[in-house]
Design a protein around this motif. Structure first.
Motif, PDB file in Angstrom:
ATOM      1  N   LEU A  43      33.572 -14.730 -22.944  1.00 18.11           N
ATOM      2  CA  LEU A  43      32.338 -14.744 -23.728  1.00 18.11           C
ATOM      3  C   LEU A  43      32.372 -15.890 -24.732  1.00 18.11           C
ATOM      4  O   LEU A  43      33.337 -16.050 -25.477  1.00 18.11           O
ATOM      5  CB  LEU A  43      32.151 -13.426 -24.470  1.00 18.11           C
ATOM      6  N   ALA A  44      31.324 -16.682 -24.746  1.00 15.71           N
ATOM      7  CA  ALA A  44      31.235 -17.814 -25.665  1.00 15.71           C
ATOM      8  C   ALA A  44      30.641 -17.397 -27.008  1.00 15.71           C
ATOM      9  O   ALA A  44      30.854 -18.058 -28.023  1.00 15.71           O
ATOM     10  CB  ALA A  44      30.394 -18.921 -25.045  1.00 15.71           C
ATOM     11  N   ARG A  45      29.885 -16.295 -27.015  1.00 16.93           N
ATOM     12  CA  ARG A  45      29.264 -15.789 -28.244  1.00 16.93           C
ATOM     13  C   ARG A  45      29.434 -14.276 -28.321  1.00 16.93           C
ATOM     14  O   ARG A  45      29.602 -13.621 -27.305  1.00 16.93           O
ATOM     15  CB  ARG A  45      27.769 -16.102 -28.263  1.00 16.93           C
ATOM     16  N   ASP A  46      29.329 -13.769 -29.532  1.00 14.44           N
ATOM     17  CA  ASP A  46      29.334 -12.318 -29.707  1.00 14.44           C
ATOM     18  C   ASP A  46      28.192 -11.709 -28.910  1.00 14.44           C
ATOM     19  O   ASP A  46      27.119 -12.311 -28.803  1.00 14.44           O
ATOM     20  CB  ASP A  46      29.126 -11.940 -31.180  1.00 14.44           C
ATOM     21  N   VAL A  47      28.416 -10.518 -28.371  1.00 10.34           N
ATOM     22  CA  VAL A  47      27.370  -9.778 -27.672  1.00 10.34           C
ATOM     23  C   VAL A  47      27.006  -8.595 -28.556  1.00 10.34           C
ATOM     24  O   VAL A  47      27.871  -7.814 -28.953  1.00 10.34           O
ATOM     25  CB  VAL A  47      27.859  -9.292 -26.287  1.00 10.34           C
ATOM     26  N   ARG A  48      25.723  -8.492 -28.861  1.00 13.68           N
ATOM     27  CA  ARG A  48      25.229  -7.412 -29.717  1.00 13.68           C
ATOM     28  C   ARG A  48      24.110  -6.675 -29.003  1.00 13.68           C
ATOM     29  O   ARG A  48      23.397  -7.255 -28.193  1.00 13.68           O
ATOM     30  CB  ARG A  48      24.719  -7.974 -31.044  1.00 13.68           C
ATOM     31  N   ASN A  49      23.954  -5.403 -29.338  1.00 12.79           N
ATOM     32  CA  ASN A  49      22.857  -4.641 -28.748  1.00 12.79           C
ATOM     33  C   ASN A  49      21.574  -4.941 -29.516  1.00 12.79           C
ATOM     34  O   ASN A  49      21.567  -5.749 -30.452  1.00 12.79           O
ATOM     35  CB  ASN A  49      23.178  -3.146 -28.689  1.00 12.79           C
ATOM     36  N   ALA A  50      20.477  -4.288 -29.137  1.00 16.84           N
ATOM     37  CA  ALA A  50      19.174  -4.546 -29.746  1.00 16.84           C
ATOM     38  C   ALA A  50      19.150  -4.247 -31.246  1.00 16.84           C
ATOM     39  O   ALA A  50      18.335  -4.806 -31.979  1.00 16.84           O
ATOM     40  CB  ALA A  50      18.105  -3.735 -29.032  1.00 16.84           C
ATOM     41  N   MET A  51      20.054  -3.378 -31.692  1.00 18.58           N
ATOM     42  CA  MET A  51      20.114  -3.033 -33.121  1.00 18.58           C
ATOM     43  C   MET A  51      21.079  -3.924 -33.904  1.00 18.58           C
ATOM     44  O   MET A  51      21.280  -3.735 -35.096  1.00 18.58           O
ATOM     45  CB  MET A  51      20.488  -1.561 -33.274  1.00 18.58           C
ATOM     46  N   GLY A  52      21.707  -4.883 -33.212  1.00 19.27           N
ATOM     47  CA  GLY A  52      22.616  -5.806 -33.881  1.00 19.27           C
ATOM     48  C   GLY A  52      24.051  -5.347 -33.952  1.00 19.27           C
ATOM     49  O   GLY A  52      24.883  -6.000 -34.581  1.00 19.27           O
ATOM     50  N   VAL A  53      24.362  -4.232 -33.305  1.00 19.29           N
ATOM     51  CA  VAL A  53      25.739  -3.718 -33.317  1.00 19.29           C
ATOM     52  C   VAL A  53      26.591  -4.532 -32.344  1.00 19.29           C
ATOM     53  O   VAL A  53      26.191  -4.772 -31.200  1.00 19.29           O
ATOM     54  CB  VAL A  53      25.764  -2.219 -32.929  1.00 19.29           C
ATOM     55  N   LEU A  54      27.758  -4.962 -32.817  1.00 22.16           N
ATOM     56  CA  LEU A  54      28.666  -5.752 -31.990  1.00 22.16           C
ATOM     57  C   LEU A  54      29.188  -4.914 -30.828  1.00 22.16           C
ATOM     58  O   LEU A  54      29.756  -3.843 -31.022  1.00 22.16           O
ATOM     59  CB  LEU A  54      29.835  -6.267 -32.826  1.00 22.16           C
ATOM     60  N   ILE A  55      28.997  -5.433 -29.613  1.00 24.36           N
ATOM     61  CA  ILE A  55      29.493  -4.761 -28.406  1.00 24.36           C
ATOM     62  C   ILE A  55      30.785  -5.428 -27.937  1.00 24.36           C
ATOM     63  O   ILE A  55      31.743  -4.753 -27.583  1.00 24.36           O
ATOM     64  CB  ILE A  55      28.440  -4.806 -27.283  1.00 24.36           C
ATOM     65  N   ALA A  56      30.790  -6.762 -27.945  1.00 21.28           N
ATOM     66  CA  ALA A  56      31.979  -7.515 -27.528  1.00 21.28           C
ATOM     67  C   ALA A  56      31.984  -8.842 -28.287  1.00 21.28           C
ATOM     68  O   ALA A  56      30.977  -9.548 -28.304  1.00 21.28           O
ATOM     69  CB  ALA A  56      31.964  -7.755 -26.027  1.00 21.28           C
ATOM     70  N   PRO A  57      33.109  -9.195 -28.902  1.00 21.30           N
ATOM     71  CA  PRO A  57      33.172 -10.444 -29.663  1.00 21.30           C
ATOM     72  C   PRO A  57      33.356 -11.670 -28.765  1.00 21.30           C
ATOM     73  O   PRO A  57      33.832 -11.567 -27.633  1.00 21.30           O
ATOM     74  CB  PRO A  57      34.394 -10.241 -30.555  1.00 21.30           C
ATOM     75  N   ALA A  58      32.969 -12.822 -29.299  1.00 18.75           N
ATOM     76  CA  ALA A  58      33.222 -14.090 -28.615  1.00 18.75           C
ATOM     77  C   ALA A  58      34.721 -14.192 -28.343  1.00 18.75           C
ATOM     78  O   ALA A  58      35.535 -13.729 -29.138  1.00 18.75           O
ATOM     79  CB  ALA A  58      32.763 -15.250 -29.483  1.00 18.75           C
ATOM     80  N   GLY A  59      35.066 -14.758 -27.204  1.00 23.45           N
ATOM     81  CA  GLY A  59      36.470 -14.908 -26.839  1.00 23.45           C
ATOM     82  C   GLY A  59      36.987 -13.783 -25.963  1.00 23.45           C
ATOM     83  O   GLY A  59      38.115 -13.847 -25.476  1.00 23.45           O
ATOM     84  N   THR A  60      36.162 -12.750 -25.745  1.00 27.65           N
ATOM     85  CA  THR A  60      36.579 -11.636 -24.895  1.00 27.65           C
ATOM     86  C   THR A  60      36.737 -12.106 -23.465  1.00 27.65           C
ATOM     87  O   THR A  60      35.838 -12.741 -22.908  1.00 27.65           O
ATOM     88  CB  THR A  60      35.537 -10.486 -24.941  1.00 27.65           C
ATOM     89  N   ASN A  61      37.893 -11.823 -22.867  1.00 28.87           N
ATOM     90  CA  ASN A  61      38.122 -12.131 -21.455  1.00 28.87           C
ATOM     91  C   ASN A  61      37.439 -11.060 -20.618  1.00 28.87           C
ATOM     92  O   ASN A  61      37.657  -9.869 -20.850  1.00 28.87           O
ATOM     93  CB  ASN A  61      39.621 -12.162 -21.130  1.00 28.87           C
ATOM     94  N   ILE A  62      36.635 -11.476 -19.672  1.00 29.45           N
ATOM     95  CA  ILE A  62      35.878 -10.548 -18.849  1.00 29.45           C
ATOM     96  C   ILE A  62      36.773  -9.976 -17.741  1.00 29.45           C
ATOM     97  O   ILE A  62      37.406 -10.716 -17.003  1.00 29.45           O
ATOM     98  CB  ILE A  62      34.651 -11.235 -18.216  1.00 29.45           C
ATOM     99  N   THR A  63      36.797  -8.654 -17.685  1.00 28.82           N
ATOM    100  CA  THR A  63      37.487  -7.938 -16.609  1.00 28.82           C
ATOM    101  C   THR A  63      36.427  -7.202 -15.792  1.00 28.82           C
ATOM    102  O   THR A  63      35.251  -7.177 -16.173  1.00 28.82           O
ATOM    103  CB  THR A  63      38.479  -6.910 -17.178  1.00 28.82           C
ATOM    104  N   ARG A  64      36.830  -6.587 -14.719  1.00 26.92           N
ATOM    105  CA  ARG A  64      35.890  -5.819 -13.894  1.00 26.92           C
ATOM    106  C   ARG A  64      35.240  -4.726 -14.735  1.00 26.92           C
ATOM    107  O   ARG A  64      34.029  -4.506 -14.696  1.00 26.92           O
ATOM    108  CB  ARG A  64      36.599  -5.217 -12.687  1.00 26.92           C
ATOM    109  N   THR A  65      36.045  -4.055 -15.544  1.00 20.49           N
ATOM    110  CA  THR A  65      35.532  -2.984 -16.407  1.00 20.49           C
ATOM    111  C   THR A  65      34.537  -3.533 -17.421  1.00 20.49           C
ATOM    112  O   THR A  65      33.489  -2.930 -17.658  1.00 20.49           O
ATOM    113  CB  THR A  65      36.701  -2.280 -17.132  1.00 20.49           C
ATOM    114  N   THR A  66      34.842  -4.683 -18.025  1.00 20.73           N
ATOM    115  CA  THR A  66      33.936  -5.302 -18.991  1.00 20.73           C
ATOM    116  C   THR A  66      32.605  -5.639 -18.325  1.00 20.73           C
ATOM    117  O   THR A  66      31.544  -5.403 -18.907  1.00 20.73           O
ATOM    118  CB  THR A  66      34.551  -6.584 -19.594  1.00 20.73           C
ATOM    119  N   CYS A  67      32.652  -6.183 -17.113  1.00 19.65           N
ATOM    120  CA  CYS A  67      31.424  -6.498 -16.360  1.00 19.65           C
ATOM    121  C   CYS A  67      30.555  -5.257 -16.218  1.00 19.65           C
ATOM    122  O   CYS A  67      29.351  -5.287 -16.495  1.00 19.65           O
ATOM    123  CB  CYS A  67      31.751  -7.021 -14.958  1.00 19.65           C
ATOM    124  N   GLU A  68      31.164  -4.175 -15.781  1.00 21.41           N
ATOM    125  CA  GLU A  68      30.431  -2.932 -15.560  1.00 21.41           C
ATOM    126  C   GLU A  68      29.844  -2.388 -16.859  1.00 21.41           C
ATOM    127  O   GLU A  68      28.677  -1.980 -16.901  1.00 21.41           O
ATOM    128  CB  GLU A  68      31.347  -1.892 -14.916  1.00 21.41           C
TER     129      GLU A  68
END
Length: 66
Positions: free
Chosen positions: A22-47
């Motif tokens: 991930l190049a940027r933080d991922v946040r939901n519609a309310m602005g809550v952090l779901i996954a920070p920038a730098g997170t390595n994507i795994t199969r579970t993360t994709c799902e």
């Protein structure tokens, strides 16, 4: 050898693949952090991201190519 792209790419959540970062933080519609920038994507993360954000959400990632 593993090479990384310097320029982030914007892709739909449904196109996430293992090995991307991930190049940027991922946040939901309310602005809550779901996954920070730098997170390595795994199969579970994709799902989880696809389920939480929906298939139409776009994410900014750095792709890793072997």
């Amino acid at each position: 050898a593993i090479a990384t792209s310097n320029a982030p790419t914007i892709i739909p959540a449904r196109d996430l693949r293992e090995g991307m970062v991930l190049a940027r933080d991922v946040r939901n519609a309310m602005g809550v952090l779901i996954a920070p920038a730098g997170t390595n994507i795994t199969r579970t993360t994709c799902e989880q991201l696809s389920r939480l954000l929906g298939a139409t959400a776009s994410l900014e990632v750095n792709e890793i190519a072997a």
